[in-house]
Design a protein around this motif. Sequence first.
Motif, PDB file in Angstrom:
ATOM      1  N   CYS A 111       0.844  -1.201   0.000  1.00  0.00           N
ATOM      2  CA  CYS A 111       0.000   0.000   0.000  1.00  0.00           C
ATOM      3  C   CYS A 111       0.878   1.250   0.000  1.00  0.00           C
ATOM      4  O   CYS A 111       0.594   2.227  -0.703  1.00  0.00           O
ATOM      5  CB  CYS A 111      -0.921   0.015   1.219  1.00  0.00           C
ATOM      6  SG  CYS A 111      -2.079  -1.371   1.284  1.00  0.00           S
ATOM      7  N   ALA A 112       1.950   1.196   0.781  1.00  0.00           N
ATOM      8  CA  ALA A 112       2.885   2.325   0.836  1.00  0.00           C
ATOM      9  C   ALA A 112       3.548   2.549  -0.513  1.00  0.00           C
ATOM     10  O   ALA A 112       3.654   3.685  -0.989  1.00  0.00           O
ATOM     11  CB  ALA A 112       3.938   2.076   1.919  1.00  0.00           C
ATOM     12  N   GLY A 134       7.263   6.119   0.422  1.00  0.00           N
ATOM     13  CA  GLY A 134       6.871   4.785  -0.022  1.00  0.00           C
ATOM     14  C   GLY A 134       7.114   3.687   0.992  1.00  0.00           C
ATOM     15  O   GLY A 134       7.174   2.515   0.637  1.00  0.00           O
ATOM     16  N   HIS A 135       7.231   4.077   2.264  1.00  0.00           N
ATOM     17  CA  HIS A 135       7.456   3.083   3.324  1.00  0.00           C
ATOM     18  C   HIS A 135       6.334   3.177   4.344  1.00  0.00           C
ATOM     19  O   HIS A 135       5.839   4.263   4.636  1.00  0.00           O
ATOM     20  CB  HIS A 135       8.794   3.333   4.025  1.00  0.00           C
ATOM     21  CG  HIS A 135       9.959   3.218   3.109  1.00  0.00           C
ATOM     22  ND1 HIS A 135      10.431   2.018   2.638  1.00  0.00           N
ATOM     23  CD2 HIS A 135      10.741   4.171   2.548  1.00  0.00           C
ATOM     24  CE1 HIS A 135      11.460   2.229   1.833  1.00  0.00           C
ATOM     25  NE2 HIS A 135      11.661   3.532   1.748  1.00  0.00           N
ATOM     26  N   HIS A 136       5.964   2.032   4.889  1.00  0.00           N
ATOM     27  CA  HIS A 136       5.000   2.038   5.987  1.00  0.00           C
ATOM     28  C   HIS A 136       5.759   2.177   7.306  1.00  0.00           C
ATOM     29  O   HIS A 136       6.949   1.884   7.373  1.00  0.00           O
ATOM     30  CB  HIS A 136       4.156   0.763   5.972  1.00  0.00           C
ATOM     31  CG  HIS A 136       4.912  -0.479   6.326  1.00  0.00           C
ATOM     32  ND1 HIS A 136       5.840  -1.037   5.492  1.00  0.00           N
ATOM     33  CD2 HIS A 136       4.885  -1.250   7.433  1.00  0.00           C
ATOM     34  CE1 HIS A 136       6.357  -2.111   6.065  1.00  0.00           C
ATOM     35  NE2 HIS A 136       5.795  -2.259   7.254  1.00  0.00           N
ATOM     36  N   SER A 142      -7.060  -8.943   1.779  1.00  0.00           N
ATOM     37  CA  SER A 142      -5.645  -8.582   1.755  1.00  0.00           C
ATOM     38  C   SER A 142      -5.551  -7.211   1.109  1.00  0.00           C
ATOM     39  O   SER A 142      -6.493  -6.749   0.478  1.00  0.00           O
ATOM     40  CB  SER A 142      -4.820  -9.622   0.985  1.00  0.00           C
ATOM     41  OG  SER A 142      -5.203  -9.639  -0.369  1.00  0.00           O
ATOM     42  N   THR A 143      -4.404  -6.581   1.295  1.00  0.00           N
ATOM     43  CA  THR A 143      -4.262  -5.225   0.776  1.00  0.00           C
ATOM     44  C   THR A 143      -3.005  -5.118  -0.065  1.00  0.00           C
ATOM     45  O   THR A 143      -2.069  -5.897   0.145  1.00  0.00           O
ATOM     46  CB  THR A 143      -4.185  -4.209   1.938  1.00  0.00           C
ATOM     47  OG1 THR A 143      -3.140  -4.593   2.828  1.00  0.00           O
ATOM     48  CG2 THR A 143      -5.494  -4.125   2.678  1.00  0.00           C
ATOM     49  N   PRO A 144      -2.991  -4.191  -1.008  1.00  0.00           N
ATOM     50  CA  PRO A 144      -4.107  -3.334  -1.392  1.00  0.00           C
ATOM     51  C   PRO A 144      -5.028  -4.034  -2.384  1.00  0.00           C
ATOM     52  O   PRO A 144      -4.626  -4.953  -3.093  1.00  0.00           O
ATOM     53  CB  PRO A 144      -3.416  -2.148  -2.054  1.00  0.00           C
ATOM     54  CG  PRO A 144      -2.182  -2.736  -2.673  1.00  0.00           C
ATOM     55  CD  PRO A 144      -1.756  -3.834  -1.726  1.00  0.00           C
ATOM     56  N   MET A 145      -6.239  -3.591  -2.391  1.00  0.00           N
ATOM     57  CA  MET A 145      -7.232  -4.012  -3.374  1.00  0.00           C
ATOM     58  C   MET A 145      -7.946  -2.747  -3.820  1.00  0.00           C
ATOM     59  O   MET A 145      -8.133  -1.831  -3.016  1.00  0.00           O
ATOM     60  CB  MET A 145      -8.220  -4.998  -2.785  1.00  0.00           C
ATOM     61  CG  MET A 145      -9.237  -5.487  -3.802  1.00  0.00           C
ATOM     62  SD  MET A 145     -10.416  -6.624  -3.057  1.00  0.00           S
ATOM     63  CE  MET A 145     -11.878  -6.141  -3.967  1.00  0.00           C
ATOM     64  N   ALA A 164      -0.770  -4.162  -5.702  1.00  0.00           N
ATOM     65  CA  ALA A 164      -0.115  -2.914  -6.113  1.00  0.00           C
ATOM     66  C   ALA A 164       0.454  -3.079  -7.521  1.00  0.00           C
ATOM     67  O   ALA A 164       1.655  -3.170  -7.714  1.00  0.00           O
ATOM     68  CB  ALA A 164       0.979  -2.544  -5.119  1.00  0.00           C
ATOM     69  N   GLN A 165      -0.425  -3.126  -8.461  1.00  0.00           N
ATOM     70  CA  GLN A 165      -0.035  -3.287  -9.857  1.00  0.00           C
ATOM     71  C   GLN A 165       0.715  -2.033 -10.327  1.00  0.00           C
ATOM     72  O   GLN A 165       0.571  -0.965  -9.753  1.00  0.00           O
ATOM     73  CB  GLN A 165      -1.282  -3.512 -10.719  1.00  0.00           C
ATOM     74  CG  GLN A 165      -2.098  -4.722 -10.333  1.00  0.00           C
ATOM     75  CD  GLN A 165      -1.364  -6.016 -10.572  1.00  0.00           C
ATOM     76  OE1 GLN A 165      -0.620  -6.154 -11.540  1.00  0.00           O
ATOM     77  NE2 GLN A 165      -1.539  -6.973  -9.673  1.00  0.00           N
TER      78      GLN A 165
END
Length: 161
Positions: A14-15, A75-77, A129-132, A143-144
């Motif tokens: 996600c990040a 771009g980091h969680h 699950s994430t991301p969707m 995360a396409q």
Amino acid sequence: MVLVMFSDYQCPFCALWSENTLPAMMEHAENGDLRIEVRDVNVFGPASERAARASYAAALQGSFWEYHHALFADGHHRAEANLSEEALIALADDVGLDVEKFSTDLNAPATAEVIAKNQNFGLELGATSTPMFVLGGKPIIGAQPTEVFEDAFQAALESAR
């Protein structure tokens, strides 16, 4: 057209998506062609749910995106230890929010209710699950690359015309 992102603030993908692809989608939003909705599903547990409440509290002050970007800086969680209530309040201060209002909203039952409703909505749609994502009514899992989202956006835009 709407892009719904089902996310978790402890999700590394996600990040990355927020860093790499969100800016391109934000351009479409700024042009008035896309509305972006973030729905937290909090699959990683209580720290994720706390961060979701914090982002909602920031949104109540009109600073959702600033807070979202701070949670996913570069771009980091954030590590779970950096999602404590104290750390989230300190981040609100860093972003320039009214910390007293933020703290109240963070812990308000109404905030918890909104976050639970968003999570249930995502789970009902199968976001376990994430991301969707759902873009133009069609799901995109994971995360396409940005190109996948651009192609999906253009296809949805064409079919809407």
